[in-house]
Write a protein that holds these residues in place. Structure first.
Motif, mmCIF file in Angstrom:
data_model
loop_
_atom_site.group_PDB
_atom_site.id
_atom_site.type_symbol
_atom_site.label_atom_id
_atom_site.label_comp_id
_atom_site.label_asym_id
_atom_site.label_seq_id
_atom_site.Cartn_x
_atom_site.Cartn_y
_atom_site.Cartn_z
ATOM 1 N N GLY A 25 -19.724 81.299 0.563
ATOM 2 C CA GLY A 25 -20.569 80.953 1.698
ATOM 3 C C GLY A 25 -19.840 80.095 2.712
ATOM 4 N N GLY A 26 -18.579 79.774 2.447
ATOM 5 C CA GLY A 26 -17.779 79.040 3.421
ATOM 6 C C GLY A 26 -18.054 77.552 3.489
ATOM 7 N N PHE A 27 -18.483 76.952 2.386
ATOM 8 C CA PHE A 27 -18.650 75.504 2.382
ATOM 9 C C PHE A 27 -18.015 74.915 1.133
ATOM 10 N N TYR A 28 -17.955 73.600 1.106
ATOM 11 C CA TYR A 28 -17.289 72.877 0.035
ATOM 12 C C TYR A 28 -18.226 71.806 -0.523
ATOM 13 N N VAL A 29 -17.967 71.424 -1.764
ATOM 14 C CA VAL A 29 -18.674 70.328 -2.419
ATOM 15 C C VAL A 29 -17.606 69.393 -2.973
ATOM 16 N N ALA A 30 -17.821 68.098 -2.860
ATOM 17 C CA ALA A 30 -16.848 67.117 -3.335
ATOM 18 C C ALA A 30 -17.255 66.566 -4.697
ATOM 19 N N GLY A 43 -25.683 63.870 -0.372
ATOM 20 C CA GLY A 43 -26.144 63.514 0.962
ATOM 21 C C GLY A 43 -27.329 62.570 0.881
ATOM 22 N N GLU A 44 -27.890 62.242 2.027
ATOM 23 C CA GLU A 44 -29.036 61.338 2.086
ATOM 24 C C GLU A 44 -30.267 61.902 1.402
ATOM 25 N N ASP A 45 -30.323 63.235 1.267
ATOM 26 C CA ASP A 45 -31.471 63.879 0.627
ATOM 27 C C ASP A 45 -31.328 63.962 -0.894
ATOM 28 N N GLY A 46 -30.217 63.428 -1.436
ATOM 29 C CA GLY A 46 -30.006 63.442 -2.876
ATOM 30 C C GLY A 46 -29.444 64.754 -3.403
ATOM 31 N N GLN A 47 -29.154 65.696 -2.507
ATOM 32 C CA GLN A 47 -28.575 66.988 -2.877
ATOM 33 C C GLN A 47 -27.059 66.946 -2.642
ATOM 34 N N PRO A 48 -26.299 67.821 -3.324
ATOM 35 C CA PRO A 48 -24.855 67.851 -3.067
ATOM 36 C C PRO A 48 -24.567 68.018 -1.575
ATOM 37 N N LEU A 49 -23.674 67.189 -1.078
ATOM 38 C CA LEU A 49 -23.317 67.210 0.338
ATOM 39 C C LEU A 49 -22.495 68.456 0.636
ATOM 40 N N ARG A 50 -22.947 69.252 1.589
ATOM 41 C CA ARG A 50 -22.224 70.472 1.982
ATOM 42 C C ARG A 50 -21.202 70.103 3.044
ATOM 43 N N ILE A 51 -19.944 70.293 2.702
ATOM 44 C CA ILE A 51 -18.837 69.920 3.579
ATOM 45 C C ILE A 51 -18.260 71.193 4.177
ATOM 46 N N ARG A 52 -17.992 71.178 5.474
ATOM 47 C CA ARG A 52 -17.546 72.382 6.188
ATOM 48 C C ARG A 52 -16.042 72.630 6.118
ATOM 49 N N SER A 53 -15.251 71.552 5.980
ATOM 50 C CA SER A 53 -13.793 71.703 6.014
ATOM 51 C C SER A 53 -13.133 70.397 5.596
ATOM 52 N N THR A 54 -11.806 70.423 5.475
ATOM 53 C CA THR A 54 -11.098 69.175 5.181
ATOM 54 C C THR A 54 -11.218 68.211 6.360
ATOM 55 N N THR A 55 -11.277 68.750 7.570
ATOM 56 C CA THR A 55 -11.461 67.896 8.751
ATOM 57 C C THR A 55 -12.819 67.207 8.705
ATOM 58 N N HIS A 56 -13.856 67.930 8.321
ATOM 59 C CA HIS A 56 -15.188 67.351 8.182
ATOM 60 C C HIS A 56 -15.159 66.235 7.137
ATOM 61 N N LEU A 57 -14.486 66.466 6.008
ATOM 62 C CA LEU A 57 -14.365 65.442 4.971
ATOM 63 C C LEU A 57 -13.641 64.216 5.509
ATOM 64 N N ARG A 58 -12.551 64.431 6.250
ATOM 65 C CA ARG A 58 -11.819 63.296 6.841
ATOM 66 C C ARG A 58 -12.733 62.473 7.752
ATOM 67 N N ASP A 59 -13.540 63.165 8.551
ATOM 68 C CA ASP A 59 -14.473 62.464 9.443
ATOM 69 C C ASP A 59 -15.497 61.655 8.650
ATOM 70 N N LEU A 60 -16.009 62.244 7.574
ATOM 71 C CA LEU A 60 -17.002 61.554 6.745
ATOM 72 C C LEU A 60 -16.441 60.304 6.083
ATOM 73 N N LEU A 61 -15.167 60.371 5.709
ATOM 74 C CA LEU A 61 -14.576 59.285 4.926
ATOM 75 C C LEU A 61 -13.738 58.316 5.753
ATOM 76 N N GLN A 62 -13.904 58.335 7.066
ATOM 77 C CA GLN A 62 -13.213 57.351 7.903
ATOM 78 C C GLN A 62 -13.645 55.961 7.473
ATOM 79 N N GLY A 63 -12.689 55.078 7.296
ATOM 80 C CA GLY A 63 -13.003 53.712 6.913
ATOM 81 C C GLY A 63 -13.125 53.493 5.417
ATOM 82 N N VAL A 64 -13.034 54.551 4.623
ATOM 83 C CA VAL A 64 -13.075 54.424 3.163
ATOM 84 C C VAL A 64 -11.643 54.263 2.685
ATOM 85 N N ALA A 65 -11.442 53.385 1.700
ATOM 86 C CA ALA A 65 -10.100 53.178 1.148
ATOM 87 C C ALA A 65 -9.523 54.515 0.681
ATOM 88 N N PRO A 66 -8.232 54.759 0.943
ATOM 89 C CA PRO A 66 -7.640 56.054 0.594
ATOM 90 C C PRO A 66 -7.518 56.280 -0.910
#
Length: 101
Positions: A25-30, A43-66
């Protein structure tokens, strides 16, 4: 595990690895591998967060320790054709959370 919990455990150095699992389906789960087990990023709804790409993941995790990350993708061709002998394992490709340009 939600984003705040991930940020907290990453700051403590408890994240062993994040596996970004490629799904149909073209999505990712972490999946986050910790010292004491594995958890799915929710996600905020308590369901697995659907991630669109590695770029989307990078955006989500900005400011998180590497921490180490790996993209995990099953090889459907090998499963369908039976090309290889022995167990068929997923393709695992390491990547960084640092932005690439």
């Amino acid at each position: 595990m939600n984003m705040q919990m991930l940020s907290d455990v990453a700051a403590k150095g408890e994240v062993r690895e994040l596996e970004l699992l490629s799904l149909e389906g073209g999505f990712y789960v972490a999946r986050i591998r910790l010292v004491h087990g594995e958890m799915t990023l929710l996600g905020e709804d308590g369901q697995p967060l659907r991630i669109r790409s590695t770029t989307h993941l990078r955006d989500l995790l900005q400011g998180v320790a590497p921490f180490p990350c790996v993209l995990v993708q099953q090889c459907a061709h090998d499963e369908m054709c039976g090309v290889r002998d022995g167990p068929i394992e997923a393709l695992r490709v390491r990547f960084s959370l640092e932005a690439t340009f």
